[in-house]
Design a protein around this motif. Structure first.
Motif, mmCIF file in Angstrom:
data_model
loop_
_atom_site.group_PDB
_atom_site.id
_atom_site.type_symbol
_atom_site.label_atom_id
_atom_site.label_comp_id
_atom_site.label_asym_id
_atom_site.label_seq_id
_atom_site.Cartn_x
_atom_site.Cartn_y
_atom_site.Cartn_z
ATOM 1 N N THR A 174 0.836 -1.204 0.000
ATOM 2 C CA THR A 174 0.000 0.000 0.000
ATOM 3 C C THR A 174 0.871 1.255 0.000
ATOM 4 O O THR A 174 0.591 2.218 -0.718
ATOM 5 C CB THR A 174 -0.918 0.003 1.244
ATOM 6 O OG1 THR A 174 -1.631 -1.217 1.291
ATOM 7 C CG2 THR A 174 -1.871 1.158 1.207
ATOM 8 N N GLN B 18 2.295 1.730 -3.418
ATOM 9 C CA GLN B 18 1.272 2.297 -4.305
ATOM 10 C C GLN B 18 1.100 3.792 -4.051
ATOM 11 O O GLN B 18 0.949 4.576 -4.986
ATOM 12 C CB GLN B 18 -0.062 1.571 -4.115
ATOM 13 C CG GLN B 18 -0.090 0.195 -4.721
ATOM 14 C CD GLN B 18 -1.407 -0.515 -4.434
ATOM 15 O OE1 GLN B 18 -2.153 -0.131 -3.534
ATOM 16 N NE2 GLN B 18 -1.673 -1.571 -5.195
ATOM 17 N N TYR B 19 1.137 4.173 -2.774
ATOM 18 C CA TYR B 19 1.025 5.585 -2.431
ATOM 19 C C TYR B 19 2.163 6.381 -3.064
ATOM 20 O O TYR B 19 1.952 7.447 -3.647
ATOM 21 C CB TYR B 19 1.013 5.761 -0.905
ATOM 22 C CG TYR B 19 1.303 7.166 -0.465
ATOM 23 C CD1 TYR B 19 0.329 8.156 -0.556
ATOM 24 C CD2 TYR B 19 2.563 7.521 0.031
ATOM 25 C CE1 TYR B 19 0.598 9.451 -0.162
ATOM 26 C CE2 TYR B 19 2.838 8.811 0.427
ATOM 27 C CZ TYR B 19 1.852 9.775 0.326
ATOM 28 O OH TYR B 19 2.117 11.060 0.704
ATOM 29 N N TRP C 276 3.899 5.564 -5.663
ATOM 30 C CA TRP C 276 3.719 5.534 -7.116
ATOM 31 C C TRP C 276 2.698 6.590 -7.541
ATOM 32 O O TRP C 276 2.920 7.344 -8.490
ATOM 33 C CB TRP C 276 3.278 4.127 -7.541
ATOM 34 C CG TRP C 276 3.184 3.957 -9.012
ATOM 35 C CD1 TRP C 276 4.210 3.836 -9.892
ATOM 36 C CD2 TRP C 276 1.982 3.891 -9.775
ATOM 37 N NE1 TRP C 276 3.727 3.694 -11.170
ATOM 38 C CE2 TRP C 276 2.353 3.724 -11.118
ATOM 39 C CE3 TRP C 276 0.634 3.947 -9.458
ATOM 40 C CZ2 TRP C 276 1.434 3.636 -12.139
ATOM 41 C CZ3 TRP C 276 -0.287 3.846 -10.475
ATOM 42 C CH2 TRP C 276 0.113 3.699 -11.798
ATOM 43 N N VAL C 277 1.588 6.668 -6.819
ATOM 44 C CA VAL C 277 0.562 7.674 -7.127
ATOM 45 C C VAL C 277 1.124 9.074 -6.919
ATOM 46 O O VAL C 277 0.853 9.988 -7.709
ATOM 47 C CB VAL C 277 -0.701 7.446 -6.254
ATOM 48 C CG1 VAL C 277 -1.654 8.616 -6.346
ATOM 49 C CG2 VAL C 277 -1.390 6.150 -6.659
ATOM 50 N N LEU C 278 1.918 9.257 -5.885
ATOM 51 C CA LEU C 278 2.525 10.566 -5.625
ATOM 52 C C LEU C 278 3.434 10.983 -6.777
ATOM 53 O O LEU C 278 3.374 12.130 -7.240
ATOM 54 C CB LEU C 278 3.306 10.513 -4.307
ATOM 55 C CG LEU C 278 3.891 11.824 -3.818
ATOM 56 C CD1 LEU C 278 2.788 12.818 -3.495
ATOM 57 C CD2 LEU C 278 4.747 11.585 -2.597
ATOM 58 N N ILE D 294 3.269 9.937 -9.893
ATOM 59 C CA ILE D 294 2.403 10.203 -11.055
ATOM 60 C C ILE D 294 1.763 11.590 -10.913
ATOM 61 O O ILE D 294 1.731 12.371 -11.874
ATOM 62 C CB ILE D 294 1.298 9.121 -11.171
ATOM 63 C CG1 ILE D 294 1.928 7.761 -11.405
ATOM 64 C CG2 ILE D 294 0.299 9.475 -12.259
ATOM 65 C CD1 ILE D 294 2.247 7.424 -12.820
ATOM 66 N N PHE D 295 1.263 11.909 -9.723
ATOM 67 C CA PHE D 295 0.619 13.194 -9.493
ATOM 68 C C PHE D 295 1.598 14.342 -9.729
ATOM 69 O O PHE D 295 1.256 15.344 -10.371
ATOM 70 C CB PHE D 295 0.061 13.260 -8.065
ATOM 71 C CG PHE D 295 -0.537 14.577 -7.717
ATOM 72 C CD1 PHE D 295 -1.774 14.947 -8.232
ATOM 73 C CD2 PHE D 295 0.132 15.461 -6.884
ATOM 74 C CE1 PHE D 295 -2.332 16.173 -7.923
ATOM 75 C CE2 PHE D 295 -0.414 16.689 -6.572
ATOM 76 C CZ PHE D 295 -1.648 17.042 -7.094
#
Length: 121
Positions: free
Chosen positions: A83, A86-87, A89-91, A93-94
């Motif tokens: 998790t 993933q956080y 990775w999303v950061l 990408i953002f």
């Protein structure tokens, strides 16, 4: 006649005064050079002290960074979960999307500016 006598007395006085003036002048120049050298020495000492203090602070900052990195590794060894990955990775990408949007807006602004500029010609 008085003029000639005054001139002769003035010339004799200058013959005695000029060497004394030269000695005094050289003494004053020497004192000025000494004062300048002393001031330059004090400046170099203060610069060395400031550099020494800066190096101390840089070393302390490096130690704190190393402590922080060690603490992060210690915390991360037991808590890196899928998790959390993933956080991150999303950061990432953002952040990339934000950069892309900002660049797109700058490009759009440039295009519109050039378009409006050509209309006014």
């Amino acid at each position: 006649m008085w003029g000639a006598a005054v001139f002769v007395l003035f010339a004799i006085a200058m013959a005695f005064i000029k060497p004394w003036y030269n000695v005094w002048s050289q003494e004053m120049e020497g004192k000025a050079e000494f004062a300048k050298a002393e001031q330059n020495r004090k400046i170099r000492i203060e610069e060395a002290r400031a550099n020494h203090e800066a190096e101390k602070l840089n070393a302390q900052a490096e130690i704190e960074r190393a402590k922080g990195a060690a603490e992060a590794i210690r915390i991360g060894n037991g808590s890196v979960t899928p998790t959390y990955i993933q956080y991150l990775w999303v950061l990432v990408i953002f952040i990339n999307i934000c950069i892309y949007v900002k660049l797109s807006l700058l490009l759009l602004r440039y295009i519109l500016h050039n378009f409006i500029y050509t209309l006014h010609l």
